[in-house]
Design a protein around this motif. Sequence first.
Motif, short mmCIF file in Angstrom:
data_model
loop_
_atom_site.label_atom_id
_atom_site.label_comp_id
_atom_site.label_asym_id
_atom_site.label_seq_id
_atom_site.Cartn_x
_atom_site.Cartn_y
_atom_site.Cartn_z
N SER A 184 1.15 10.56 -7.74
CA SER A 184 -0.27 10.47 -8.10
C SER A 184 -1.13 10.22 -6.88
O SER A 184 -2.23 10.76 -6.76
N ASP A 185 -0.60 9.46 -5.90
CA ASP A 185 -1.37 9.25 -4.69
C ASP A 185 -1.48 10.55 -3.88
O ASP A 185 -2.53 10.85 -3.31
N ILE A 186 -0.36 11.32 -3.83
CA ILE A 186 -0.40 12.57 -3.06
C ILE A 186 -1.43 13.52 -3.68
O ILE A 186 -2.25 14.12 -2.98
N PHE A 187 -1.43 13.63 -5.02
CA PHE A 187 -2.27 14.65 -5.63
C PHE A 187 -3.69 14.17 -5.91
O PHE A 187 -4.50 14.96 -6.37
N HIS A 188 -3.98 12.89 -5.65
CA HIS A 188 -5.38 12.48 -5.74
C HIS A 188 -6.00 12.33 -4.36
O HIS A 188 -6.94 13.02 -4.00
N ASP A 222 0.87 -1.18 0.00
CA ASP A 222 0.00 0.00 0.00
C ASP A 222 0.91 1.23 0.00
O ASP A 222 1.79 1.35 0.84
N VAL A 223 0.67 2.14 -0.93
CA VAL A 223 1.58 3.27 -1.09
C VAL A 223 1.37 4.33 -0.01
O VAL A 223 2.20 5.22 0.16
N ALA A 224 0.29 4.24 0.78
CA ALA A 224 -0.04 5.30 1.74
C ALA A 224 1.09 5.53 2.75
O ALA A 224 1.35 6.67 3.14
N GLY A 225 1.76 4.45 3.16
CA GLY A 225 2.84 4.60 4.12
C GLY A 225 3.96 5.47 3.60
O GLY A 225 4.53 6.27 4.34
N GLN A 226 4.27 5.35 2.31
CA GLN A 226 5.34 6.18 1.75
C GLN A 226 4.92 7.63 1.69
O GLN A 226 5.72 8.54 1.93
N VAL A 227 3.62 7.88 1.39
CA VAL A 227 3.13 9.27 1.38
C VAL A 227 3.28 9.87 2.78
O VAL A 227 3.74 11.01 2.94
N GLY A 245 6.87 2.17 -5.54
CA GLY A 245 7.79 3.12 -4.91
C GLY A 245 8.25 4.22 -5.82
O GLY A 245 9.01 5.08 -5.39
N SER A 246 7.81 4.23 -7.08
CA SER A 246 8.33 5.23 -8.02
C SER A 246 7.69 6.59 -7.76
O SER A 246 6.66 6.70 -7.10
N ALA A 247 8.33 7.62 -8.29
CA ALA A 247 7.81 8.98 -8.10
C ALA A 247 6.44 9.13 -8.72
O ALA A 247 5.59 9.86 -8.21
#
Lengths: 99, 168
Positions: B137-141, A54-59, B130-132
Amino acid sequence: MPINYFLILSAFLFCAGAYGVVARRNSVLVLMSVELMLNAVNINLVAFSTGLHDVAGQVFALFVITIAAAEVGIGLAIVLLIFRNLRSPDLDRVEQLKG
Amino acid sequence: MWAQQVAFWIIAVAMGLSAIGVVRSRNVVHAALFLVVVLAGSAAIYILLLAEFVAWVQVLVYIGAIVVLFLFGIMLTRAPMRDDAGKLDNDQRLASGVVSLFLFGVLTVFLIDAFSDQKIRFTDSLVAQGSARAVGSDIFHQYVIPFEVVSMLLLAALVGAVVLARRD
């Protein structure tokens, strides 16, 4: 690879940082120990992000890095103020709550 | 898998020894340089966990900016550059050592109890995660409002640092 490796490494860094916050007298070194603890939290977040896919942890790790930068900026400004007023960066000389 | 274990242990031992160096060093500049080793080690841990973007942000922000701020703080508070025993620590060393060892023991026991059956399976999709591109895209959505709040926080910290450090 067991996720525990990363978690125990992070726990070790956190405890080293906690030791430094309590045992150090110089205020710059106390700030460095706080950075150590924040870094331990980041390792935990990224380890769970990879472990749970889940990518949330990296955010959230990125947010923690940003807030750590803000904290160091403010913290060093306060350290400079302490040094200017007391002529010493030692934290145990900061004992007056009322000017 | 085997190479990852070896890399992990090398990085972890270096980070642990340097973390002890940060909190036990008798020289302020040495403590800052030990902190660089710890921060670079955690960037390497992020690479090992396939979080490439976070690793490079760590290198840029922590090692590039925060350590430089610390070195400026050391210079501006005229910290003793030579070894100076006793002056950098207070007399709570023994008590805080006991407390942090106890905390580490408790945390280790509970972590082993809770997570010893969980393993990280490295797959190809994790590299993309893990890529930018994926993180951005997760940050801005999904996290665009926290992102704006953090940028306001940075602005407030900037103004606050200027106000605090101004001499008048």
